[in-house]
Write a protein that holds these residues in place. Structure first.
Motif, PDB file in Angstrom:
ATOM      1  N   ALA A   1      46.047  44.842  46.839  1.00 23.71           N
ATOM      2  CA  ALA A   1      46.126  43.391  47.030  1.00 23.71           C
ATOM      3  C   ALA A   1      47.315  42.753  46.316  1.00 23.71           C
ATOM      4  O   ALA A   1      47.492  41.534  46.396  1.00 23.71           O
ATOM      5  CB  ALA A   1      44.831  42.737  46.535  1.00 23.71           C
TER       6      ALA A   1
ATOM      7  N   LEU B   1      47.425  36.303  37.959  1.00 23.47           N
ATOM      8  CA  LEU B   1      48.845  36.645  38.003  1.00 23.47           C
ATOM      9  C   LEU B   1      49.199  37.371  36.717  1.00 23.47           C
ATOM     10  O   LEU B   1      49.104  36.800  35.630  1.00 23.47           O
ATOM     11  CB  LEU B   1      49.696  35.386  38.159  1.00 23.47           C
TER      12      LEU B   1
ATOM     13  N   GLY C   1      43.694  29.536  38.924  1.00 21.04           N
ATOM     14  CA  GLY C   1      43.491  30.903  38.460  1.00 21.04           C
ATOM     15  C   GLY C   1      44.110  31.115  37.100  1.00 21.04           C
ATOM     16  O   GLY C   1      44.387  30.162  36.362  1.00 21.04           O
TER      17      GLY C   1
ATOM     18  N   SER D   1      35.272  34.073  40.362  1.00 17.66           N
ATOM     19  CA  SER D   1      36.283  34.865  41.057  1.00 17.66           C
ATOM     20  C   SER D   1      37.521  34.001  41.278  1.00 17.66           C
ATOM     21  O   SER D   1      37.437  32.954  41.932  1.00 17.66           O
ATOM     22  CB  SER D   1      35.733  35.360  42.395  1.00 17.66           C
ATOM     23  N   TYR D   2      38.661  34.450  40.718  1.00 19.25           N
ATOM     24  CA  TYR D   2      39.896  33.676  40.789  1.00 19.25           C
ATOM     25  C   TYR D   2      41.087  34.626  40.973  1.00 19.25           C
ATOM     26  O   TYR D   2      41.018  35.800  40.614  1.00 19.25           O
ATOM     27  CB  TYR D   2      40.120  32.890  39.490  1.00 19.25           C
ATOM     28  N   PRO D   3      42.190  34.100  41.493  1.00 22.45           N
ATOM     29  CA  PRO D   3      43.412  34.908  41.491  1.00 22.45           C
ATOM     30  C   PRO D   3      43.939  35.077  40.066  1.00 22.45           C
ATOM     31  O   PRO D   3      43.806  34.164  39.237  1.00 22.45           O
ATOM     32  CB  PRO D   3      44.382  34.097  42.355  1.00 22.45           C
TER      33      PRO D   3
ATOM     34  N   LEU E   1      50.669  39.258  41.461  1.00 25.11           N
ATOM     35  CA  LEU E   1      49.510  38.412  41.745  1.00 25.11           C
ATOM     36  C   LEU E   1      48.431  39.235  42.410  1.00 25.11           C
ATOM     37  O   LEU E   1      48.697  39.944  43.385  1.00 25.11           O
ATOM     38  CB  LEU E   1      49.916  37.255  42.656  1.00 25.11           C
ATOM     39  N   VAL E   2      47.209  39.166  41.881  1.00 24.75           N
ATOM     40  CA  VAL E   2      46.055  39.867  42.450  1.00 24.75           C
ATOM     41  C   VAL E   2      44.991  38.821  42.750  1.00 24.75           C
ATOM     42  O   VAL E   2      44.535  38.103  41.842  1.00 24.75           O
ATOM     43  CB  VAL E   2      45.503  40.932  41.488  1.00 24.75           C
ATOM     44  N   SER E   3      44.574  38.722  43.978  1.00 19.82           N
ATOM     45  CA  SER E   3      43.580  37.712  44.347  1.00 19.82           C
ATOM     46  C   SER E   3      42.170  38.230  44.119  1.00 19.82           C
ATOM     47  O   SER E   3      41.913  39.432  44.191  1.00 19.82           O
ATOM     48  CB  SER E   3      43.752  37.318  45.824  1.00 19.82           C
ATOM     49  N   GLY E   4      41.269  37.309  43.828  1.00 22.30           N
ATOM     50  CA  GLY E   4      39.848  37.625  43.815  1.00 22.30           C
ATOM     51  C   GLY E   4      39.365  38.520  42.699  1.00 22.30           C
ATOM     52  O   GLY E   4      38.415  39.280  42.887  1.00 22.30           O
TER      53      GLY E   4
ATOM     54  N   MET F   1      42.625  46.353  43.646  1.00 23.87           N
ATOM     55  CA  MET F   1      43.655  45.528  43.022  1.00 23.87           C
ATOM     56  C   MET F   1      45.051  45.945  43.482  1.00 23.87           C
ATOM     57  O   MET F   1      45.883  45.094  43.834  1.00 23.87           O
ATOM     58  CB  MET F   1      43.546  45.625  41.500  1.00 23.87           C
TER      59      MET F   1
ATOM     60  N   MET G   1      49.052  30.176  43.992  1.00 26.41           N
ATOM     61  CA  MET G   1      47.746  30.731  43.628  1.00 26.41           C
ATOM     62  C   MET G   1      46.680  29.649  43.503  1.00 26.41           C
ATOM     63  O   MET G   1      45.480  29.955  43.454  1.00 26.41           O
ATOM     64  CB  MET G   1      47.853  31.546  42.334  1.00 26.41           C
TER      65      MET G   1
END
Length: 448
Positions: A420, A237, A369, A233-235, A439-442, A417, A366
């Motif tokens: 976030a 972009l 990611g 699980s990563y951010p 940018l979307v985290s997780g 998404m 970030m």
């Protein structure tokens, strides 16, 4: 002598009335397109197309049928009308079908103020070839570029006219110019490619061929020696070039066609939060020199600026007359159509609120990611919003780009998404869909 499009649509409406239609609308499109592709400093392909297409939609009560043709002779237009009426009489009734009422129609039919037509002379094939060759040469001048897959330049002009038995008549004249380049670096299994391009209404707005070729080369070199990213699980972009696809999924989910079928992960989301607080999505169909601009839609209704999402809250579906009637709502004047198809809802110019941070700022923030610069394939469930796509791009470690990445999958749920997203400030404002890097985290990344 070439018949005017106004005369063609008037002839079709009269033919429909004579054939027994209760109501009808007609569309005529006359277009020219010219394209040139070069490779290795020489012209590889040149194409020119021109023609006129017409379409007729007839109503017999609430039964409807559509026919189209590229022959505009009087006999063909009369035959079209007779065939359409005969088809409509056999079609099932549609309680939502019908033209707009007269008091709903746009009273402004001249789109000159939108500057959708470049009055300069159509370019000669030699001029397009020269632009493409300059782009190719600029790419090859960058050290490390082995070849250019193709450099292409094109021009198009279209005249469109709509008319209906409810009294509406209006038309537009549009042009477009385009230039693109695909550069290649490496050989064999180590070969990578990327592109750059631009498309504008006016030739003088088009970015230079040198810049397009050089940018295509620089993007290609960034893709060299890719590795698979770690799984986890990563951010993520989404680069500005592809970030609009995320907003495109939102727009598809609020399209009246999806809502009336119940095939949307946002079908119950009206009045609820679908984007982060502070972000809005605004439709403005009156922006000059933008391809998505228009004063009226394909059903003759006047277009207007509207907030699709305001401060994160969903405010509106995208509707034509039929989907609006089915939902008990007025049309949002978003009907689009071709000569061979009836109206369906389609968004016009859209702009997402831009952020205050640059893309570099988001990369720094970030941590570790993936910066996605291209995607292939997709598995997207429109009912649930489950999202999975193949991706390639650049890996970020401790806020810095370290190496290229390919052969990975990114996955998540679109509802989560979209809630976030963190926008950058790098959207190109001349596009019809103005969306910055997001940018979307997780998100889940599947790599090694």
């Amino acid at each position: 002598m070439t018949q005017s499009l106004e005369a063609l649509t008037a002839h079709m409406l009269e033919a429909a009335k004579t054939a027994g239609a209760d109501n009808a609308d007609a569309m005529a499109v006359r277009g020219t397109s010219l394209s040139v592709t070069v490779r290795s400093g020489a012209m590889e392909e040149a194409q020119r197309e021109e023609g006129t297409d017409v379409g007729l939609r007839v109503f017999v009560g609430q039964r409807t049928a559509i026919v189209s043709a590229s022959d505009t002779s009087a006999r063909t237009l009369s035959d079209m009308a007779e065939r359409a009426v005969a088809m409509a009489r056999e079609a099932p009734e549609n309680p939502y079908a019908g033209l707009a009422d007269a008091d709903q129609l746009s009273t402004v039919s001249d789109a000159t103020s939108l500057e959708l037509f470049d009055p300069s002379q159509e370019p000669a094939p030699e001029a397009l070839q020269q632009d493409a060759m300059i782009a190719e040469a600029a790419a090859l001048d960058v050290a490390g570029i082995e070849q250019v897959d193709a450099a292409s330049a094109g021009y198009g002009a279209r005249e469109i006219h709509l008319a209906a038995s409810n009294g509406f008549a209006g038309g537009t004249h549009r042009t477009d110019r385009g230039l693109s380049c695909i550069a290649i670096a490496g050989t064999g299994t180590g070969m990578e490619r990327d592109y750059d391009g631009d498309s504008r209404i006016f030739q003088r707005d088009l970015r230079s061929a040198e810049e397009i070729g050089r940018t295509a080369a620089e993007r290609t070199l960034l893709r060299m020696n890719p590795r698979k990213p770690p799984t986890g699980s990563y951010p993520v972009l989404f680069d500005e070039r592809i970030a609009s696809s995320l907003i495109g999924h939102l727009l598809s989910a609020i399209n009246g066609s999806a809502i009336t079928r119940g095939a949307s992960f946002l079908r119950d989301a009206m009045g609820t939060q679908v984007l982060p607080e502070g972000l809005s999505l605004i439709e403005d169909p009156h922006r000059p020199r933008i391809t998505g601009s228009r004063l009226f839609d394909a059903e003759g209704l006047p277009t207007a600026k509207r907030a699709v999402v305001e401060n994160g809250i969903l405010q509106s579906w995208t509707l034509d007359l039929a989907t609006g009637r089915q939902l008990g709502l007025p049309s949002t004047a978003n009907a689009a159509r071709g000569t061979g198809s009836g109206p369906s809802p389609s968004p016009w110019n859209m702009a997402l609120t831009q952020g205050t941070a640059s893309r570099d700022d988001l990369i720094r923030d970030m941590g570790t990611g993936l910066l996605v610069t291209s995607m292939i394939g997709s598995t997207i469930n429109p009912n649930t919003g489950d999202y999975s796509r193949g991706a390639a791009g650049l890996w970020v470690e401790n806020g810095e780009i370290t190496h290229a990445v390919n052969e990975c999958t990114i996955a998540g749920n679109l509802r989560d998404m979209l809630l976030a997203i963190v926008p950058a400030n790098d959207a190109r404002t001349h596009l019809s869909r103005v969306v910055p890097s997001l940018l979307v985290s997780g998100m889940t990344i599947a790599g090694d």
